[in-house]
Motif scaffolding. Structure first.
Motif, PDB file in Angstrom:
ATOM      1  N   VAL A 167       4.022  -7.171   8.834  1.00 24.05           N
ATOM      2  CA  VAL A 167       3.422  -5.972   8.241  1.00 24.05           C
ATOM      3  C   VAL A 167       2.384  -5.380   9.200  1.00 24.05           C
ATOM      4  N   TRP A 235      -5.534  -1.917  11.579  1.00 24.78           N
ATOM      5  CA  TRP A 235      -4.890  -0.723  11.044  1.00 24.78           C
ATOM      6  C   TRP A 235      -4.847   0.393  12.077  1.00 24.78           C
ATOM      7  N   PRO A 256      -3.566  11.392   6.080  1.00 29.57           N
ATOM      8  CA  PRO A 256      -2.246  12.007   5.942  1.00 29.57           C
ATOM      9  C   PRO A 256      -1.545  11.675   4.627  1.00 29.57           C
TER      10      PRO A 256
ATOM     11  N   ARG B 115       1.628  16.183   2.322  1.00 30.93           N
ATOM     12  CA  ARG B 115       1.891  14.747   2.446  1.00 30.93           C
ATOM     13  C   ARG B 115       3.391  14.510   2.564  1.00 30.93           C
ATOM     14  N   TYR B 117       5.294  12.007   2.388  1.00 30.54           N
ATOM     15  CA  TYR B 117       5.991  11.183   1.392  1.00 30.54           C
ATOM     16  C   TYR B 117       6.217  11.954   0.109  1.00 30.54           C
ATOM     17  N   LEU B 167       7.815   5.873   3.482  1.00 30.94           N
ATOM     18  CA  LEU B 167       6.661   6.674   3.920  1.00 30.94           C
ATOM     19  C   LEU B 167       5.394   6.373   3.126  1.00 30.94           C
ATOM     20  N   SER B 169       4.613   3.488   1.888  1.00 34.94           N
ATOM     21  CA  SER B 169       4.149   2.121   2.087  1.00 34.94           C
ATOM     22  C   SER B 169       3.231   2.050   3.297  1.00 34.94           C
ATOM     23  N   LYS B 170       2.232   1.195   3.177  1.00 39.05           N
ATOM     24  CA  LYS B 170       1.331   0.978   4.311  1.00 39.05           C
ATOM     25  C   LYS B 170       1.928  -0.117   5.185  1.00 39.05           C
ATOM     26  N   GLY B 171       1.815   0.053   6.494  1.00 42.50           N
ATOM     27  CA  GLY B 171       2.300  -0.976   7.403  1.00 42.50           C
ATOM     28  C   GLY B 171       3.817  -1.094   7.375  1.00 42.50           C
ATOM     29  N   PHE B 172       4.304  -2.251   7.772  1.00 40.89           N
ATOM     30  CA  PHE B 172       5.739  -2.503   7.890  1.00 40.89           C
ATOM     31  C   PHE B 172       6.199  -3.138   6.591  1.00 40.89           C
TER      32      PHE B 172
END
Lengths: 300, 211
Positions: A167, A235, A256, B115, B117, B167, B169-172
């Protein structure tokens, strides 16, 4: 030396334990507090009600234990915090591997009731217990060339199931400018509501920087490095366009993905109203000087 | 043998049963939200649960054809109900976002435009509207061949929905990516079929006019 900063929130703002056990009673309690408002300090007019222990400890972002909000509470019991050690290195007079107890020895612990604002546009009010980071830094002796402080979270795949997934580029890293780190608001917390901090909230010791988005307040710290260069932060490494090094709470600089103009305080139910986000999360008077002359839309 | 037994069983289930069963998870989530049982942040939780169930229904809808092709299990009769319920969930998801999360008409357009997403998710919602409107026998008859072409929009909707998930979601985010992989796999199977169809169609034309 503690008590450099005086809380505008007082012990009276903390919902007593028997009350936060039951939300209905909390509402009743708030009504009771309202009746006492006439004799209380002006700060009480803020009517900031700290979140319940249950909410603070069950709604967490701690991706080392999973990316869902309830994952840390479910998985963090696997983290073994006994015999915790912190590596202190870089531009310090007394580098070394400190046991947590020796690092905290002689420092005075106090309670700080802070607003906590997540970059995802939710917020809480948390009664932390901890020591000022400055006290720890004074103890190890910051050398004159140091300009930044870098932090690292524990990286134990056997105890932190979320580390199996890429992640972020593990271990989790954060950093502060030295003047931010030395600011009296900057806390290293070991407790919440007077109890030892639960693992999901960053046991045994975490940073709390109340005027920055929550992800800056790095958890379960195992390393503190004094450096002369701006450290890489997780981050920012993952997405520099969205997460800056500073990440000060700022309603005028939009993210964003989330408008930062408003936030929703956790605990208001299904029809909870948004409330306006305050500049520097309401700590403008205390910290605005740190950023004098900086363009906060560039250094977001 | 087993397949036959499954298909015989499936044939006995009237399609309206799906209109009774599929709303249950959503209604339960709403009830949980109203009774303070959706956790500390019920607005987000409700949004997520409705959105994720909608995405799962969309994927189930895409699975109907390959399931028939590869296993002979026939769910084609249920595809309309699956699609219509997916639309109902997306609508509920949108309304929760718009009415109780965003809390203001003046913000909606900024959010949609600014935005990515939201832009992508909203585009998916809009693309579903003609599909929902034409999900009846009359439209199928009236539109003829065009109905099939129109309903290929489902693939676009699924891709937009999967992208929306990635889009936001935070991170991977492994879960979001896994959904997208499944959607793209179903699309790949279809594209092959469409290409073969197109090729045989062209061959037919060539025979007619050239050969």
């Amino acid at each position: 030396m503690a008590h450099r900063w005086t809380n505008t929130l007082t012990r009276a703002d903390v919902t007593p334990e028997p009350l936060w056990l039951n939300r209905r009673q909390v509402i009743a309690g708030a009504l009771g507090a309202g009746a006492m408002a006439s004799i209380a300090s002006p700060a009480m007019a803020e009517t900031l009600e700290p979140n319940t222990w249950e909410h603070i400890t069950s709604y967490n972002n701690f991706y080392e234990f999973g990316t869902d909000k309830e994952d840390p509470a479910a998985n963090a019991h696997r983290l073994n915090t006994s015999g915790w050690e912190i590596e202190v290195d870089g531009l310090v007079d007394a580098p070394g591997r400190y046991s947590l107890t020796s690092l905290l020895e002689g420092l005075s612990e106090e309670e700080r009731i802070y607003r906590f604002r997540c970059v995802e546009a939710w917020s809480m009010v948390v009664p932390w217990n901890g020591v000022e980071l400055k006290d720890i830094l004074d103890k190890v002796g910051v050398q004159s060339g140091a300009k930044y402080v870098a932090f690292e979270t524990a990286n134990r795949p056997d105890e932190m199931p979320g580390l199996r997934y890429p992640v972020l580029d593990w271990p989790y890293r954060e950093g502060l400018r030295l003047d931010e780190a030395l600011h009296p608001l900057t806390l290293m917390a070991m407790g919440i509501y007077g109890k030892p901090i639960p693992n999901q909230n960053g046991a045994p010791i975490r940073l709390v920087v109340p005027w920055k988005y929550g992800f800056k307040s790095i958890k379960s710290i195992v390393r503190i490095t004094l450096t002369d260069q701006e450290p890489a932060t997780s981050w920012n490494m993952a997405n520099a366009r969205e997460y800056g090094f500073y990440s000060n709470v700022n309603p005028t600089v939009s993210h964003p993905r989330w408008s930062q103009a408003s936030e929703r305080k956790i605990g208001g139910g299904l029809f909870n109203r948004r409330q306006p986000t305050l500049m520097f999360n309401g700590y403008e008077a205390e910290v605005a000087d740190l950023y004098k002359g900086m363009d906060l839309t560039t250094y977001f | 043998m087993l397949i036959q037994w499954i298909n015989t069983g499936l044939r006995k289930i009237p399609t309206w049963v799906l209109y009774l069963i599929l709303p249950i998870p959503g209604l339960m989530a709403i009830a949980a939200g109203l009774t303070d049982n959706l956790g500390p942040e019920p607005i987000n939780e409700l949004e997520e649960e409705l959105g994720e169930f909608a995405l799962k229904l969309l994927i189930l809808g895409l699975a109907v054809s390959p399931l028939l092709h590869f296993t002979r299990i026939n769910l084609v009769r249920f595809r309309r109900a699956i699609g219509v319920m997916a639309f109902a969930y997306v609508t509920a998801h949108f309304l929760v976002w718009f009415v109780i999360d965003l809390q203001g008409l003046n913000q909606i357009w900024t959010e949609i435009v600014k935005r990515p997403y939201v832009t992508v998710g909203f585009a998916g919602f809009v693309a579903m509207i003609p599909l929902a409107i034409t999900s009846n026998d009359l439209s199928v008859r009236r539109l003829g061949r065009f109905w099939r072409i129109l309903h290929r929009l489902t693939y676009l909707v699924a891709i937009l929905a999967g992208l929306h998930f990635i889009l936001l979601s935070k991170g991977f985010d492994v879960e979001a990516l896994a959904h997208m992989v499944v959607i793209l796999a179903f699309l790949a199977l279809r594209v092959n079929k469409w290409r073969r169809g197109l090729q045989s169609g062209l061959q037919g034309l060539r025979k007619k006019f050239v050969g």
